[in-house]
Design a protein around this motif. Structure first.
Motif, PDB file in Angstrom:
ATOM      1  N   ALA A 262       0.833  -1.199   0.000  1.00  0.00           N
ATOM      2  CA  ALA A 262       0.000   0.000   0.000  1.00  0.00           C
ATOM      3  C   ALA A 262       0.867   1.247   0.000  1.00  0.00           C
ATOM      4  CB  ALA A 262      -0.921  -0.011   1.209  1.00  0.00           C
TER       5      ALA A 262
ATOM      6  N   TYR B 289       2.233   1.825  -3.438  1.00  0.00           N
ATOM      7  CA  TYR B 289       1.211   2.410  -4.317  1.00  0.00           C
ATOM      8  C   TYR B 289       1.127   3.916  -4.090  1.00  0.00           C
ATOM      9  CZ  TYR B 289      -3.347   2.962  -6.595  1.00  0.00           C
ATOM     10  OH  TYR B 289      -4.369   3.353  -7.409  1.00  0.00           O
TER      11      TYR B 289
ATOM     12  N   THR C 123       3.225  -4.833 -11.068  1.00  0.00           N
ATOM     13  CA  THR C 123       1.779  -4.745 -10.938  1.00  0.00           C
ATOM     14  C   THR C 123       1.369  -3.441 -10.272  1.00  0.00           C
ATOM     15  OG1 THR C 123       1.733  -7.125 -10.667  1.00  0.00           O
ATOM     16  CG2 THR C 123      -0.262  -5.940 -10.093  1.00  0.00           C
TER      17      THR C 123
ATOM     18  N   GLN D 255      -0.669  -0.255 -11.875  1.00  0.00           N
ATOM     19  CA  GLN D 255      -1.906   0.269 -11.322  1.00  0.00           C
ATOM     20  C   GLN D 255      -1.802   1.767 -11.099  1.00  0.00           C
ATOM     21  OE1 GLN D 255      -3.832  -2.412 -12.209  1.00  0.00           O
ATOM     22  NE2 GLN D 255      -5.065  -1.073 -10.924  1.00  0.00           N
TER      23      GLN D 255
ATOM     24  N   GLY E 256     -18.486   5.298 -15.539  1.00  0.00           N
ATOM     25  CA  GLY E 256     -19.528   4.373 -15.140  1.00  0.00           C
ATOM     26  C   GLY E 256     -20.533   4.191 -16.262  1.00  0.00           C
TER      27      GLY E 256
ATOM     28  N   ARG F  82     -12.207  -3.273 -22.507  1.00  0.00           N
ATOM     29  CA  ARG F  82     -11.300  -2.927 -21.413  1.00  0.00           C
ATOM     30  C   ARG F  82      -9.948  -3.599 -21.565  1.00  0.00           C
ATOM     31  NH1 ARG F  82      -9.487  -3.070 -16.706  1.00  0.00           N
ATOM     32  NH2 ARG F  82      -8.439  -1.142 -16.352  1.00  0.00           N
TER      33      ARG F  82
ATOM     34  N   ASN G 222      -4.874  -9.320  -4.832  1.00  0.00           N
ATOM     35  CA  ASN G 222      -4.083  -8.408  -4.029  1.00  0.00           C
ATOM     36  C   ASN G 222      -5.003  -7.430  -3.301  1.00  0.00           C
ATOM     37  OD1 ASN G 222      -2.509  -6.186  -3.145  1.00  0.00           O
ATOM     38  ND2 ASN G 222      -0.881  -6.828  -4.506  1.00  0.00           N
TER      39      ASN G 222
ATOM     40  N   ASP H 154      -4.637  -5.229  -0.845  1.00  0.00           N
ATOM     41  CA  ASP H 154      -4.186  -3.854  -0.625  1.00  0.00           C
ATOM     42  C   ASP H 154      -4.549  -2.965  -1.798  1.00  0.00           C
ATOM     43  OD1 ASP H 154      -3.080  -3.932   1.815  1.00  0.00           O
ATOM     44  OD2 ASP H 154      -1.028  -4.314   1.151  1.00  0.00           O
ATOM     45  N   LEU H 155      -4.183  -3.453  -2.965  1.00  0.00           N
ATOM     46  CA  LEU H 155      -4.386  -2.617  -4.147  1.00  0.00           C
ATOM     47  C   LEU H 155      -5.861  -2.496  -4.479  1.00  0.00           C
ATOM     48  CD1 LEU H 155      -1.472  -3.546  -6.531  1.00  0.00           C
ATOM     49  CD2 LEU H 155      -1.691  -1.630  -5.003  1.00  0.00           C
TER      50      LEU H 155
ATOM     51  N   GLN I 137      -7.390   0.233  -2.525  1.00  0.00           N
ATOM     52  CA  GLN I 137      -7.037   1.546  -3.067  1.00  0.00           C
ATOM     53  C   GLN I 137      -7.871   1.857  -4.311  1.00  0.00           C
ATOM     54  OE1 GLN I 137      -4.658   3.637  -1.960  1.00  0.00           O
ATOM     55  NE2 GLN I 137      -3.096   2.483  -0.858  1.00  0.00           N
ATOM     56  N   GLU I 138      -7.985   0.851  -5.165  1.00  0.00           N
ATOM     57  CA  GLU I 138      -8.696   1.073  -6.418  1.00  0.00           C
ATOM     58  C   GLU I 138     -10.181   1.323  -6.163  1.00  0.00           C
ATOM     59  OE1 GLU I 138      -7.625   0.982  -9.825  1.00  0.00           O
ATOM     60  OE2 GLU I 138      -5.755   1.392  -8.787  1.00  0.00           O
TER      61      GLU I 138
ATOM     62  N   ARG J 117     -10.655   4.798  -5.163  1.00  0.00           N
ATOM     63  CA  ARG J 117     -10.482   5.717  -6.288  1.00  0.00           C
ATOM     64  C   ARG J 117     -11.727   5.715  -7.179  1.00  0.00           C
ATOM     65  NH1 ARG J 117      -7.932   5.741 -11.486  1.00  0.00           N
ATOM     66  NH2 ARG J 117      -7.880   3.478 -11.525  1.00  0.00           N
ATOM     67  N   ILE J 118     -12.241   4.512  -7.427  1.00  0.00           N
ATOM     68  CA  ILE J 118     -13.345   4.426  -8.377  1.00  0.00           C
ATOM     69  C   ILE J 118     -14.637   4.975  -7.781  1.00  0.00           C
ATOM     70  CG2 ILE J 118     -14.800   2.707  -9.518  1.00  0.00           C
ATOM     71  CD1 ILE J 118     -12.158   1.400 -10.348  1.00  0.00           C
TER      72      ILE J 118
ATOM     73  N   MET K 272     -14.576   8.588  -8.105  1.00  0.00           N
ATOM     74  CA  MET K 272     -14.881   9.062  -9.452  1.00  0.00           C
ATOM     75  C   MET K 272     -16.374   9.014  -9.728  1.00  0.00           C
ATOM     76  SD  MET K 272     -11.901   7.100 -11.484  1.00  0.00           S
ATOM     77  CE  MET K 272     -12.009   7.920 -13.044  1.00  0.00           C
TER      78      MET K 272
ATOM     79  N   ILE L 269     -18.265   6.248  -9.737  1.00  0.00           N
ATOM     80  CA  ILE L 269     -18.740   5.009 -10.348  1.00  0.00           C
ATOM     81  C   ILE L 269     -19.227   4.089  -9.235  1.00  0.00           C
ATOM     82  CG2 ILE L 269     -18.071   2.978 -11.658  1.00  0.00           C
ATOM     83  CD1 ILE L 269     -16.058   4.772 -13.090  1.00  0.00           C
TER      84      ILE L 269
ATOM     85  N   GLU M  84     -20.005  -2.249 -12.811  1.00  0.00           N
ATOM     86  CA  GLU M  84     -18.790  -2.126 -13.613  1.00  0.00           C
ATOM     87  C   GLU M  84     -17.610  -1.711 -12.739  1.00  0.00           C
ATOM     88  OE1 GLU M  84     -21.402  -0.324 -13.862  1.00  0.00           O
ATOM     89  OE2 GLU M  84     -20.960   1.820 -13.988  1.00  0.00           O
TER      90      GLU M  84
ATOM     91  N   LEU N 208     -13.705  -2.890 -12.644  1.00  0.00           N
ATOM     92  CA  LEU N 208     -12.665  -1.881 -12.818  1.00  0.00           C
ATOM     93  C   LEU N 208     -11.708  -1.858 -11.644  1.00  0.00           C
ATOM     94  CD1 LEU N 208     -14.756   1.075 -14.290  1.00  0.00           C
ATOM     95  CD2 LEU N 208     -13.131  -0.385 -15.494  1.00  0.00           C
TER      96      LEU N 208
ATOM     97  N   PRO O 248      -8.645  -5.265 -11.639  1.00  0.00           N
ATOM     98  CA  PRO O 248      -8.094  -5.667 -12.933  1.00  0.00           C
ATOM     99  C   PRO O 248      -7.348  -6.985 -12.808  1.00  0.00           C
ATOM    100  CG  PRO O 248      -6.856  -3.846 -12.016  1.00  0.00           C
ATOM    101  CD  PRO O 248      -8.021  -4.064 -11.112  1.00  0.00           C
TER     102      PRO O 248
ATOM    103  N   GLU P 299      -4.512  -7.997 -13.538  1.00  0.00           N
ATOM    104  CA  GLU P 299      -3.121  -8.032 -13.060  1.00  0.00           C
ATOM    105  C   GLU P 299      -3.061  -8.302 -11.566  1.00  0.00           C
ATOM    106  OE1 GLU P 299      -4.438  -5.605 -14.845  1.00  0.00           O
ATOM    107  OE2 GLU P 299      -2.934  -4.572 -16.070  1.00  0.00           O
ATOM    108  N   LEU P 300      -4.053  -7.798 -10.840  1.00  0.00           N
ATOM    109  CA  LEU P 300      -4.008  -7.973  -9.391  1.00  0.00           C
ATOM    110  C   LEU P 300      -4.204  -9.439  -9.037  1.00  0.00           C
ATOM    111  CD1 LEU P 300      -5.886  -4.860  -8.052  1.00  0.00           C
ATOM    112  CD2 LEU P 300      -3.573  -5.131  -8.881  1.00  0.00           C
TER     113      LEU P 300
END
Lengths: 624, 572
Positions: free
Chosen positions: A229, A232, A291, A295, A543, A617, B201, B203-204, B207-208, B211-212, B215, B217, B221, B225, B228, B230-231
């Motif tokens: 964290a 990040y 990763t 992000q 969204g 996406r 993951n 932690d990430l 955070q995401e 963030r979303i 925004m 959202i 969806e 979002l 992802p 990768e996590l």
């Protein structure tokens, strides 16, 4: 000095093109390279204080300010050509044939030699404090050795002690380097022990101090290690500042456990170092760092690629579009990790660095291949040497052995030997990985990293026919062991010019302590950030505008989370069967799909690309 | 060769609940080969296999007419009682296992999901009881570890050894950090358990999500979002790294994305024992529906890791399943009704996670993998049943048609075409995420515990007839190799003479001393000139060591010779 400044280079010394050299075919090739330094904002030509006395005046050492290098083959990362180079005031003033130069110029004969941009060693630790000891080669000896090996600029790591602020540590390093360094230098800053208040310091360093790269550690548990964290968070800040995030990639938690286990098993020698840090642990951390950086959409630079696994992960990530750079070091390209099992403790300990040099003997071959094909971009040395006596602090416990190997002096020769002599790369690639790419990534291009009119006169005359055997008996370092002992290198620097002065000639070093200048670096290097900026614009997600859900909503028990879950109360609500029968036709329900939304009046909607359409996406993912 | 007990039989032979069954003229498919033979079932076991069997009179006979007879499916991943904010999924053990049987699955392994504050043992008992009273097919249980606390070791020991011999499951939730993972893996390995990992993951993601939501959202969806692929891949990579350091097998549940699957495939090539389980949803559909305008439909797809919005994902996962890089299929069945999902109508992080798939699993795999020519019927049996039985130590009781195995048999019709729809499915939810999918291949007859439970589209089940199948630790399929690697992988130091050279003296309080530049640069320079001939010094190389009298030295293989370590790495 005044006189020198007033004498301008002759008006547009357009070199007369002469047909002949096969690399000479590009018309105007030299004019294009002329740089306007006013726009680059770099400090003017260095005036390294004429009062500074040469530290070791040697016979045959000339401090002439004007040099003409005749007859060499100039090698840049994109092309090679035959031309003469005229150097004055620490800058390259003219390139071409039959140059018109003032009289009394020292001429260096470069026939059958290559003229390459001086090497840039992106990773040194010449002042790193470990347990109160500082490394055996300070800035003076370290940069001296660098120059001897053809490296004319280093970027050193500032590693703040516990309790020292980043700014204070930066000033300490500046103080030491300004008074001792013999070649130009710049600084990276390590970020141990992250906390919120460091954010201002980062900003100050980036904006006022000319630092644009910061290193975080994924290893050294309880000392320097950052959590995911935190990483990040740091990466997001660095991205906004336009700096480059570097990582020391090793999984510190696993290492910690493995170290304990090995010590319990009674393994205390240097072989424990490599056994406790297997290459998967490095690869795992590289993967994780990539990763996280992806992000955060932050460019990532992985220092010290030591193993096949880590290099492969990085290469794969590049293939998927991540902005990531990998730096193998002299040791991983040229040394052999089987020496950890040497019966000679002192020798084994000399190899201790982390991530360790891989005991897999094919590693060096693999890494040089990746370096040649561009999957890895930059070669550093991670030069951080300790004497045997210093290493012996860990004679009964491998975890206490101070980590670091030599390599600043051997870097160029090892890469030439392993990559160019073996036919993996050509001389242009050699220049790219030893100098140009580093200059681009760390934003000192084209001042450094290129032989061009207007660039700094950091030049090396490289003799591909000469041979040298690396040995602790002849190296310019303060340590007893050289980890490349006995390696025969076909290709050596014969003359090294730093800031327009000849510092190495015929094997004689002629350096001035403190003549090195600090090279400030600007943020947002184009080479790295152009893509990041574009992706930042693209990365906005949107969204789906849809009608409000107006169907039934299951009642959540008021304090479901706070109530200690009593088994009886839990089974009762689970009687999903007691509920009203589920409404089956919801997917035919009358949700408003007319498209009138709460935010209809916002104009920007039409201008926005819909970046997250169904099925689309993944493309974005693979691009960013 | 046959075993025949002349037991009097009273059952009328038209009863679907007959204890004795003869399946005539079928083609038996096991994971290794297929052959034509008749099967005689009695007392819930397979008693005879062969041609021209001698069976008692009055046996109900099923004419298979050359159709395939396969071992009943094993669904390794269901959540039929998962609690979420005080409610549970709409399909309980009765509803869920009914759906399972209708789809050709005759055994499920359900996840015990302890709520915060309740112990593993009590949760286990609760699940055991619920399943015993409701389940219609055989079942077994995984136990999820959501936090690693002090008394957990004893509980795990009881769970594995004394009580139920069951295999705990460890999940990478944000609360489990590396150190705990390392500790948990080490301990579970010593118990001989199978370690399952829910890999994301945390932690990430947190955070995401933040963030979303910021925004603006809030719809489903946002779920995709914020997670992802990768996590997922990163967590898979990490779990494998830790497991391979400890030398323990690891099983990744819910492989949802191409990247995660690729990581598993790559890792397997390097030697670690890794198993991957794609689920019905990731094999049959994709995550583009998160962007559906219909909130209820979009929410029905919410599960984690999420379905990948990349529409090529199902094809890729099926390919890996066919070539053996992924081994097992589950369903992750954990459906919530639309009303339950609507708890998160204004915030996607509140939507309860879970999709359906228990009923569709076998059909989807057949349609996507066998009907397309990616795998053959034997491989189909392997990924839907046999591999699961081997990994979870049920083999050969389950997962094989052989004399002595449980009579969990499915007669499979590869030509039957069926359209999946919420109107006809057995689950209690309103949305089926495979809605409208036309599938080739479906079960004709399903036999569980020797009884016909599904025939001609009709279910004949009894609530509570499912038995708990205990499983023993140290499944050979996993642990044989682990045991050998344990022996081979011992580490040994280099025996060398004592270092007798100079040792740098560390200042007394190095950590707190502020480094003054002057003191630091001087010691390096003022030091005595370095001794150059250390590498020719007289270290004792005679070989006489402190531990010479230690007899075990000779027995050890030298496994860490110079240059040889990498081979060991690639093996273990």
């Amino acid at each position: 000095t005044a006189n020198r400044k007033l004498s301008p280079p002759l008006p547009s010394p357009r070199p007369r093109q002469k047909r002949g050299g096969m690399f000479c075919s590009v018309e105007d090739a030299f004019d294009n390279k002329t740089l306007d330094f006013a726009s680059l904002g770099a400090p003017g030509p260095g005036t390294p204080g004429p009062a500074a006395p040469p530290a070791e005046p040697l016979a045959g050492c000339t401090q002439s300010d004007r040099l003409l290098i005749k007859g060499g083959k100039i090698v840049n990362d994109d092309q090679s050509f035959y031309a003469d180079v005229y150097v004055e005031d620490g800058l390259i003033k003219q390139i071409g044939e039959n140059l018109i130069v003032p009289g009394g110029v020292k001429t260096i004969d470069a026939y059958s030699q290559l003229v390459v941009p001086g090497g840039i060693d992106v990773h040194t630790r010449l002042r790193v404090p470990v347990l109160g000891m500082s490394s055996a080669d300070g800035f003076y000896h370290g940069t001296r050795a660098a120059l001897a090996g053809g490296t004319t600029m280093i970027i050193d790591h500032v590693c703040p002690d516990a309790g020292t602020s980043l700014l204070a540590a930066y000033e300490q390093w500046r103080g030491a380097a300004d008074s001792q360094a013999c070649c130009d230098y710049s600084l990276h800053i390590d970020i141990p022990r992250w906390h919120e208040s460091l954010k201002e310091e980062l900003e100050a360093l980036v904006k006022d101090k000319g630092v644009n790269s910061f290193l975080v550690f994924m290893a050294y548990k309880d000392k320097l290690q950052c959590s995911d964290a935190q990483m990040y968070e740091i990466f997001c800040i660095l991205r906004d500042l336009g700096a480059i995030a570097q990582v020391h990639a090793e999984n510190g938690d696993i290492i910690d456990e493995e170290q304990k286990r090995l010590l319990e098993l009674g393994v205390t020698g240097p072989e424990g170092h490599v056994l406790s840090r297997p290459e998967e642990v490095e690869a795992e951390a590289v993967y994780r760092a990539i990763t996280i950086a992806k992000q955060a959409n932050c460019p990532l630079y992985v220092t010290k690629i030591m193993s096949r696994g880590a290099a492969d992960i990085l290469a794969q990530a590049k293939r998927k579009g991540t902005v990531v750079y990998g730096e193998p070091i002299t040791a991983s390209l040229g040394a052999d990790g089987s020496h950890y099992w040497s019966k000679n403790w002192a020798k084994a300990a000399a190899f201790v660095t982390s991530p360790p040099i891989s005991p897999d003997p094919t590693t060096s071959d693999h890494l040089t291949s990746l370096l040649s094909c561009g999957d890895l971009q930059v070669a550093g040395s991670a030069h951080c040497t300790f004497t045997t006596a210093q290493k012996a602090v860990g004679k009964d416990n491998f975890t206490l052995i101070p980590e670091g190997t030599n390599g600043v002096e051997e870097r160029m020769a090892i890469i030439w030997e392993k990559c160019v002599v073996s036919g993996k790369m050509d001389e242009n690639d050699f220049v790219a990985v030893t100098s140009t790419n580093a200059a681009k990534i760390f934003n000192c291009y084209p001042r450094k990293g290129r032989v061009a009119v207007g660039a700094d006169a950091d030049l090396v005359l490289w003799n591909p026919k000469a041979t040298k055997i690396i040995s602790a008996k002849t190296h310019n370092l303060n340590v007893e062991y050289n980890i490349f002992e006995g390696t025969e290198c076909h290709g050596v620097p014969t003359v090294v010019i730093s800031q327009g002065k000849v510092v190495v000639e015929d094997g004689n070093l002629c350096v001035t302590q403190g003549s090195g200048r600090f090279i400030p670096r600007k943020t947002f290097p184009d080479f790295v950030y152009k893509r990041i900026k574009a992706r930042n614009r693209l990365a906005e997600v949107h969204g789906v505008p849809r009608g409000l859900y107006d169907g039934p909503v299951h009642d959540v028990l008021a304090s479901a989370k706070a109530v200690a879950p009593a088994p009886a109360s839990r089974i009762a609500p689970c009687a999903g069967k007691a509920q009203a029968p589920p409404v089956r036709n919801l997917h035919q329900s009358g949700f408003s799909l007319s498209g009138s939304q709460a935010d209809d009046h916002i104009a920007r909607r039409t201008a926005q690309k819909i970046m997250a359409p169904p099925g689309g996406r993944s493309n974005i993912t693979s691009l960013s | 060769m046959f075993i025949y007990f002349n037991k009097p039989t009273f059952l009328p032979f038209f009863s679907p609940q007959s204890d004795r069954l003869l399946i005539k003229g079928g083609r038996i498919i096991n994971d290794d080969h297929s052959f034509y033979a008749d099967i005689y079932l009695e007392d819930g076991l397979i008693k005879q296999i062969g041609e021209n069997l001698i069976v008692p009179g009055g046996v109900k006979t099923i004419e298979a007419n050359g159709r395939m007879v396969i071992p009943g499916g094993i669904d390794v991943n269901t959540y039929l009682q998962k609690p979420y904010q005080g409610m549970t999924a709409v399909d309980d053990f009765y509803q869920g296992t009914k759906a399972a049987l209708a789809g050709g699955t005759t055994m499920i392994i359900d996840h015990v999901f302890p709520e915060p504050g309740s112990s593993l043992l009590t949760s286990f008992e609760k699940w055991h009881e619920a399943a015993d009273t409701k389940s219609c097919c055989d079942y077994s249980l995984h136990v999820d570890i959501t936090s690693w606390y002090d008394g957990i070791r004893e509980e795990l020991e009881i769970l594995v050894q004394d009580k139920v011999m069951c295999f705990p499951y460890s999940a990478v939730f944000p609360s489990l950090y590396y150190l705990q993972l390392y500790e948990a893996f080490t301990f579970l390995k010593s118990l001989g358990a199978v370690i399952l990992v829910h890999a994301e993951n945390g932690d990430l993601i947190a955070q995401e999500q933040k963030r979303i939501l910021e925004m603006g959202i809030t719809g489903p969806e946002g779920h995709a979002l914020s997670r992802p692929e990768e996590l997922e891949a990163e967590a898979v990579f990490r779990a494998i790294t830790i497991a391979s350091r400890i030398n323990c097998p690891v099983y990744i549940t819910k492989v949802m994305s191409k990247s995660a699957a690729d990581i598993i495939a790559l890792a397997r090539k390097k030697g670690p024992l890794v198993f991957g389980e794609p689920i019905t949803a990731s094999l049959g559909t994709d995550g583009t529906h998160y962007w559906s305008k219909n909130w209820a439909k979009a929410a029905a797809f919410v599960t984690s890791p999420p379905l990948s919005p990349d529409p090529t994902t199902p094809d890729h996962l099926n390919s890996l399943l066919a070539c053996g890089d992924l081994q097992v299929t589950g369903s992750g069945h954990c459906p919530y009704s639309t009303a339950q999902k609507a708890i998160g109508k204004d915030n996607f992080t509140m939507i309860p996670e879970g999709v359906n798939g228990i009923e569709e699993r076998m059909t989807v795999v057949w349609d996507k993998a066998v009907a397309t020519g990616k795998m053959d019927e034997s491989q189909f049996v392997a990924v839907t049943s046999t591999n699961a039985a081997k990994i979870f130590n049920l083999y050969p009781r389950k997962g094989r048609i052989a004399v002595g195995s449980d009579a969990d048999v499915v007669i499979w019709d590869p030509d039957k075409v069926k359209t999946i729809t919420a109107k006809s499915h057995k689950s209690a939810i309103e949305y089926n995420i495979f809605e409208g999918m036309e599938c080739h291949g479906a079960p004709l007859v399903v036999i569980s515990q020797g009884k016909i439970v599904f025939e001609d589209g009709n279910l004949h089940v009894n609530k509570g007839m499912g038995r708990f199948i205990p499983r023993k630790p140290f499944p050979e399929y996993l642990y044989q190799r682990i045991k050998i690697r344990n022996k081979v992988g011992g580490l040994q130091g280099v025996s060398r003479g004592m270092y007798d050279g100079p040792v740098y003296e560390i200042p007394a309080t190095p950590k707190y001393a502020t480094p003054a530049p002057s003191t630091k640069s001087s010691p390096a320079k003022n030091q005595p000139p370095p001794i150059r001939n250390l590498h020719q010094s007289n270290f004792s190389l005679s070989g006489a060591q402190i531990d010479d009298n230690n007899p075990r030295r000779t027995g050890h293989r030298i496994v860490a010779p110079p240059g040889g370590r990498s081979n060991i790495t690639s093996l273990g």
